[in-house]
Write a protein that holds these residues in place. Structure first.
Motif, mmCIF file in Angstrom:
data_model
loop_
_atom_site.group_PDB
_atom_site.id
_atom_site.type_symbol
_atom_site.label_atom_id
_atom_site.label_comp_id
_atom_site.label_asym_id
_atom_site.label_seq_id
_atom_site.Cartn_x
_atom_site.Cartn_y
_atom_site.Cartn_z
ATOM 1 N N TYR A 134 -5.893 0.298 2.723
ATOM 2 C CA TYR A 134 -5.723 -1.153 2.779
ATOM 3 C C TYR A 134 -5.634 -1.837 1.419
ATOM 4 N N THR A 135 -5.267 -1.089 0.383
ATOM 5 C CA THR A 135 -5.112 -1.713 -0.927
ATOM 6 C C THR A 135 -3.689 -1.511 -1.440
ATOM 7 N N THR A 136 -3.172 -2.500 -2.132
ATOM 8 C CA THR A 136 -1.850 -2.375 -2.742
ATOM 9 C C THR A 136 -1.898 -1.324 -3.843
ATOM 10 N N SER A 137 -0.932 -0.464 -3.854
ATOM 11 C CA SER A 137 -0.886 0.579 -4.867
ATOM 12 C C SER A 137 -0.693 -0.023 -6.252
ATOM 13 N N SER A 139 0.848 -1.187 0.000
ATOM 14 C CA SER A 139 0.000 0.000 0.000
ATOM 15 C C SER A 139 0.886 1.241 0.000
ATOM 16 N N ARG A 140 0.312 2.376 -0.355
ATOM 17 C CA ARG A 140 1.106 3.598 -0.440
ATOM 18 C C ARG A 140 1.574 4.076 0.928
#
Length: 368
Positions: A253-256, A67-68
């Motif tokens: 909570y998300t991968t960039s 995530s960022r």
């Protein structure tokens, strides 16, 4: 053994109604159904520009690794956010992997149980889903109806947000943004505008065209349509961006996305600015369609044209007839829309020829 009968019944009901969705391979034909308004997704010059960048910097294709807020941030995405904010004349910009995620993040985090959100009845499904993720009270107003909006506003005693699209994807009509801005200011409501279908079609969208950047709380711009890329951005002030980074679960909570996606967006902006003739050709094609005098309830300057065919079976027959003649269009059946409001959705593009547009309209006119 799991009891899945209720899933089966729901699917059987849709099959019986003729509205069951299925994934199908992309069809060959004349494109009158995609959101690729400017043809950027098929543009060889833009593709070669993207390819050159990748060959020069192959690491752009690598995954972001997190995530960022952990390992997924980069100088590339930060610099592109700064570029986008400057282009749109906003203090800040926050990029997302899709427009759906952007709306989920924005509405689910900003709205609380102490707030009311008033949405146009035809707002995108992502906004409805986002509102479910918040504890805010959601109300609707009649589509593009200022009187209806004011009636709902008068009854509120909480902090109020108003959510609209600038160009509606199923109706093909523009929101009366000037009037909605005025009424939002009158009732001290926060206005949020989704520019998904207006960006690229009308410059940078209606908010930019009207110079209303300081009159809206946030603007959502998506890149999977006229820019021919993927992803989205929330344009806002520094405070809102910081709040989203801290409280928006779909961001945290998300991968960039990989840097290639962010770079393709930057290249898309550059290509848009250097190719004004493409946007002009789209406007010419819209004029050609309008001259065919096919009855539609869409706005004159819109590339989306909806033709009312108020019967599912007749609509299906028309779509099949068009397909047999090589035209790819999109039919919107009830219950996706109200019964009696079924329509054929036509998307015009810069790459459609006059001959194709005239033939399409003639086939529809003969059928109805």
């Amino acid at each position: 053994m799991h009891n899945l009968s209720h899933f089966q019944k729901a699917l059987e009901k849709r099959k019986n109604e003729g509205t069951c969705r299925e994934l199908k391979p992309k069809s060959d034909g004349i494109d009158f159904y995609s959101n690729d308004y400017l043809g950027f997704a098929r543009n060889k010059d833009l593709q070669n520009l993207l390819l050159k960048n990748v060959l020069d910097k192959p690491h752009l294709l690598s995954g972001s690794t997190g995530s960022r807020l952990i390992s997924g941030n980069s100088s590339k995405v930060t610099s592109i956010e700064n570029f986008i904010a400057k282009e749109h004349q906003y203090p800040s910009a926050l990029l997302f992997s899709s427009g759906y995620n952007a709306n989920l993040a924005l509405f689910s985090s900003l709205l609380t149980r102490h707030d009311s959100v008033i949405v146009d009845e035809y707002i995108h499904r992502s906004v409805h889903d986002a509102c479910k993720m918040s504890d805010a009270k959601k109300l609707k107003f009649k589509h593009n109806d200022i009187g209806s909006l004011e009636q709902v506003l008068k009854r509120q005693n909480k902090q109020v947000y108003i959510a609209i699209e600038s160009l509606y994807s199923m109706e093909g009509d523009f929101a009366p943004i000037q009037e909605i801005v005025e009424i939002s200011e009158k009732y001290q409501a926060n206005l949020i505008v989704d520019e998904a279908h207006a960006f690229g079609v009308l410059g940078y969208g209606l908010i930019d065209k009207l110079g209303f950047q300081n009159k809206v709380l946030a603007t959502v711009v998506t890149y999977g349509k006229a820019l021919g890329s993927h992803g989205a951005v929330i344009l806002c002030n520094d405070l809102i961006k910081s709040y989203l980074v801290n409280f928006a679960s779909p961001f945290i909570y998300t991968t960039s996305a990989q840097n290639f996606q962010w770079m393709s967006i930057k290249n898309g902006y550059d290509f848009l600015k250097s190719s004004p003739e493409i946007s002009k050709q789209l406007q010419k094609n819209i004029e050609i369609f309008n001259k065919q005098e096919l009855k539609t309830f869409s706005s004159v300057n819109s590339p989306i044209k909806s033709v009312l065919i108020s019967d599912n079976q007749k609509l299906k027959a028309l779509q099949d007839c068009l397909f047999e003649n090589g035209f790819l269009t999109y039919a919107v059946y009830s219950p996706t829309v109200k019964q009696g409001a079924e329509r054929l959705r036509i998307c015009l593009h810069s790459f459609n020829t006059e001959e194709e547009i005239v033939e399409l309209c003639g086939t529809i006119r003969e059928f109805i």
